[in-house]
Motif scaffolding. Structure first.
Motif, PDB file in Angstrom:
ATOM      1  N   UNK A   1      -5.524  11.759  -1.110  1.00  0.00           N
ATOM      2  CA  UNK A   1      -4.238  11.541  -0.451  1.00  0.00           C
ATOM      3  C   UNK A   1      -4.372  11.136   1.006  1.00  0.00           C
ATOM      4  N   UNK A   2      -5.524  11.432   1.606  1.00  0.00           N
ATOM      5  CA  UNK A   2      -5.685  11.122   3.015  1.00  0.00           C
ATOM      6  C   UNK A   2      -4.918  12.108   3.892  1.00  0.00           C
ATOM      7  N   UNK A   3      -4.816  11.790   5.182  1.00  0.00           N
ATOM      8  CA  UNK A   3      -4.097  12.665   6.116  1.00  0.00           C
ATOM      9  C   UNK A   3      -3.690  11.850   7.346  1.00  0.00           C
ATOM     10  N   UNK A   4      -2.676  12.286   8.075  1.00  0.00           N
ATOM     11  CA  UNK A   4      -1.846  13.476   7.836  1.00  0.00           C
ATOM     12  C   UNK A   4      -0.910  13.291   6.634  1.00  0.00           C
ATOM     13  N   UNK A   5      -0.844  14.313   5.837  1.00  0.00           N
ATOM     14  CA  UNK A   5      -0.036  14.293   4.618  1.00  0.00           C
ATOM     15  C   UNK A   5       0.706  15.614   4.496  1.00  0.00           C
ATOM     16  N   UNK A   6       1.912  15.562   3.970  1.00  0.00           N
ATOM     17  CA  UNK A   6       2.658  16.792   3.703  1.00  0.00           C
ATOM     18  C   UNK A   6       2.861  16.930   2.195  1.00  0.00           C
ATOM     19  N   UNK A   7       2.751  18.164   1.721  1.00  0.00           N
ATOM     20  CA  UNK A   7       2.952  18.482   0.305  1.00  0.00           C
ATOM     21  C   UNK A   7       3.942  19.638   0.221  1.00  0.00           C
ATOM     22  N   UNK A   8       4.995  19.459  -0.549  1.00  0.00           N
ATOM     23  CA  UNK A   8       5.975  20.526  -0.720  1.00  0.00           C
ATOM     24  C   UNK A   8       5.949  20.999  -2.167  1.00  0.00           C
ATOM     25  N   UNK A   9       5.744  22.303  -2.358  1.00  0.00           N
ATOM     26  CA  UNK A   9       5.751  22.879  -3.701  1.00  0.00           C
ATOM     27  C   UNK A   9       6.782  24.004  -3.758  1.00  0.00           C
ATOM     28  N   UNK A  10       7.431  24.148  -4.907  1.00  0.00           N
ATOM     29  CA  UNK A  10       8.472  25.171  -5.024  1.00  0.00           C
ATOM     30  C   UNK A  10       7.860  26.543  -5.305  1.00  0.00           C
ATOM     31  N   UNK A  11       8.709  27.557  -5.453  1.00  0.00           N
ATOM     32  CA  UNK A  11       8.209  28.921  -5.626  1.00  0.00           C
ATOM     33  C   UNK A  11       7.444  29.111  -6.928  1.00  0.00           C
ATOM     34  N   UNK A  12       7.665  28.207  -7.907  1.00  0.00           N
ATOM     35  CA  UNK A  12       6.921  28.265  -9.170  1.00  0.00           C
ATOM     36  C   UNK A  12       5.659  27.416  -9.123  1.00  0.00           C
ATOM     37  N   UNK A  13       5.367  26.896  -7.927  1.00  0.00           N
ATOM     38  CA  UNK A  13       4.160  26.113  -7.661  1.00  0.00           C
ATOM     39  C   UNK A  13       4.174  24.745  -8.324  1.00  0.00           C
ATOM     40  N   UNK A  14       5.372  24.183  -8.512  1.00  0.00           N
ATOM     41  CA  UNK A  14       5.512  22.812  -8.986  1.00  0.00           C
ATOM     42  C   UNK A  14       5.623  21.878  -7.780  1.00  0.00           C
ATOM     43  N   UNK A  15       4.964  20.733  -7.860  1.00  0.00           N
ATOM     44  CA  UNK A  15       5.003  19.774  -6.756  1.00  0.00           C
ATOM     45  C   UNK A  15       6.382  19.124  -6.683  1.00  0.00           C
ATOM     46  N   UNK A  16       7.031  19.233  -5.532  1.00  0.00           N
ATOM     47  CA  UNK A  16       8.360  18.652  -5.318  1.00  0.00           C
ATOM     48  C   UNK A  16       8.253  17.289  -4.644  1.00  0.00           C
ATOM     49  N   UNK A  17       7.350  17.179  -3.672  1.00  0.00           N
ATOM     50  CA  UNK A  17       7.203  15.903  -2.974  1.00  0.00           C
ATOM     51  C   UNK A  17       5.888  15.871  -2.202  1.00  0.00           C
TER      52      UNK A  17
ATOM     53  N   UNK B   1       0.817  -1.207   0.000  1.00  0.00           N
ATOM     54  CA  UNK B   1       0.000   0.000   0.000  1.00  0.00           C
ATOM     55  C   UNK B   1       0.852   1.259   0.000  1.00  0.00           C
ATOM     56  N   UNK B   2       1.902   1.246   0.805  1.00  0.00           N
ATOM     57  CA  UNK B   2       2.808   2.392   0.868  1.00  0.00           C
ATOM     58  C   UNK B   2       3.584   2.539  -0.434  1.00  0.00           C
ATOM     59  N   UNK B   3       3.997   1.419  -0.996  1.00  0.00           N
ATOM     60  CA  UNK B   3       4.734   1.457  -2.269  1.00  0.00           C
ATOM     61  C   UNK B   3       3.869   2.011  -3.401  1.00  0.00           C
ATOM     62  N   UNK B   4       2.595   1.669  -3.392  1.00  0.00           N
ATOM     63  CA  UNK B   4       1.680   2.179  -4.411  1.00  0.00           C
ATOM     64  C   UNK B   4       1.527   3.696  -4.295  1.00  0.00           C
ATOM     65  N   UNK B   5       1.440   4.182  -3.054  1.00  0.00           N
ATOM     66  CA  UNK B   5       1.327   5.621  -2.835  1.00  0.00           C
ATOM     67  C   UNK B   5       2.595   6.332  -3.307  1.00  0.00           C
ATOM     68  N   UNK B   6       3.741   5.782  -2.929  1.00  0.00           N
ATOM     69  CA  UNK B   6       5.013   6.385  -3.329  1.00  0.00           C
ATOM     70  C   UNK B   6       5.169   6.400  -4.847  1.00  0.00           C
ATOM     71  N   UNK B   7       4.697   5.343  -5.508  1.00  0.00           N
ATOM     72  CA  UNK B   7       4.769   5.268  -6.962  1.00  0.00           C
ATOM     73  C   UNK B   7       3.867   6.317  -7.606  1.00  0.00           C
ATOM     74  N   UNK B   8       2.664   6.488  -7.052  1.00  0.00           N
ATOM     75  CA  UNK B   8       1.738   7.511  -7.553  1.00  0.00           C
ATOM     76  C   UNK B   8       2.378   8.888  -7.463  1.00  0.00           C
ATOM     77  N   UNK B   9       2.994   9.159  -6.323  1.00  0.00           N
ATOM     78  CA  UNK B   9       3.620  10.466  -6.106  1.00  0.00           C
ATOM     79  C   UNK B   9       4.778  10.681  -7.071  1.00  0.00           C
ATOM     80  N   UNK B  10       5.699   9.732  -7.099  1.00  0.00           N
ATOM     81  CA  UNK B  10       6.911   9.882  -7.898  1.00  0.00           C
ATOM     82  C   UNK B  10       6.640   9.937  -9.395  1.00  0.00           C
ATOM     83  N   UNK B  11       5.752   9.068  -9.879  1.00  0.00           N
ATOM     84  CA  UNK B  11       5.564   8.926 -11.323  1.00  0.00           C
ATOM     85  C   UNK B  11       4.445   9.781 -11.911  1.00  0.00           C
ATOM     86  N   UNK B  12       3.501  10.217 -11.071  1.00  0.00           N
ATOM     87  CA  UNK B  12       2.353  10.948 -11.607  1.00  0.00           C
ATOM     88  C   UNK B  12       2.155  12.352 -11.040  1.00  0.00           C
TER      89      UNK B  12
END
Length: 231
Positions: free
Chosen positions: A169-185, A53-64
């Motif tokens: 994404x559920x919660x608790x979740x953290x989202x990091x976006x750069x100054x150009x508003x691109x998703x970093x992680x 389950x965790x691997x699927x989430x990580x794959x969604x984040x990294x690849x999509x």
């Protein structure tokens, strides 16, 4: 000559329109990929396969999701005016909670320290999936350097935000976006501090956990904006 200029302007306008349409927005990536992810994830957890389950989430984040353009969400800020994501001209670290979930011991003080340390190079935003009245007893615990926001299904204007982030994404979740508003992680974070841990040690542990994540993301954000790859 006039005809040539008109043709050029028309061509440029089409090109600009096309480039705008081809931006890969975060919400679009969620909409396109969430069905298959949710189906596979549910099957994994039904089999009690937590790792899968965790691997699927990580794959969604990294690849999509990483690299997509974060939507210009309008956030309701507790005791402040509403703020739009694009109005914040620096990297943003978003953390999502719910008032009925107990926040791990030491977590809020640690975030307050980090918000003060990074006030010039990053904005921390905390989003509670609640009504405004639900967070009055916890919002005051966060420092003024943190924007404490709230969003709920019962607020019509929150429907897109809630559906895109909370329900996917559920919660608790953290989202990091750069100054150009691109998703970093994006990550599900699990603070494993035990209840009986002394408060000082709990703060230090939480601080180290979030600090490592923030600093790594800031480095990636700078690299991305300089045109380097970070994978």
């Amino acid at each position: 000559m006039r005809r040539f200029l008109l043709t050029m302007l028309f061509t440029l306008s089409i090109s600009f329109s096309y480039s705008q349409d081809t931006i890969n927005y975060f919400s679009d990536a969620i909409r396109k990929n969430t069905k298959s992810y949710t189906k596979a994830s549910n099957k994994a957890y039904e089999r009690n396969n937590i790792k899968e389950g965790k691997d699927l989430f990580d794959s969604l984040v990294k690849n999509k999701l990483v690299g997509t353009k974060f939507d210009d969400f309008n956030l309701k800020v507790y005791k402040e005016k509403n703020v739009k994501i694009n109005r914040i001209n620096k990297p943003i670290f978003i953390i999502t909670y719910a008032s009925w979930c107990v926040i791990t011991k030491g977590e809020i003080p640690a975030l307050n320290i980090l918000a003060k340390e990074h006030r010039n190079d990053m904005q921390i935003i905390v989003i509670f999936w609640d009504k405004k009245s639900d967070i009055k007893n916890i919002a005051y615990k966060f420092s003024d350097d943190i924007k404490v926001c709230y969003a709920n299904e019962n607020y019509t204007k929150d429907a897109h935000l809630v559906a895109t982030i909370k329900h996917t994404l559920g919660f608790p979740t953290s989202i990091f976006i750069d100054e150009n508003k691109n998703v970093v992680n994006i990550k599900h974070f699990e603070n494993t501090i035990k209840l009986k841990t002394p408060i000082k040690q709990a703060i230090i542990t939480s601080y180290n956990y979030f600090s490592k994540d923030i600093n790594e993301n800031l480095v990636h954000a700078v690299s991305n904006n300089k045109g380097f790859t970070t994978n």
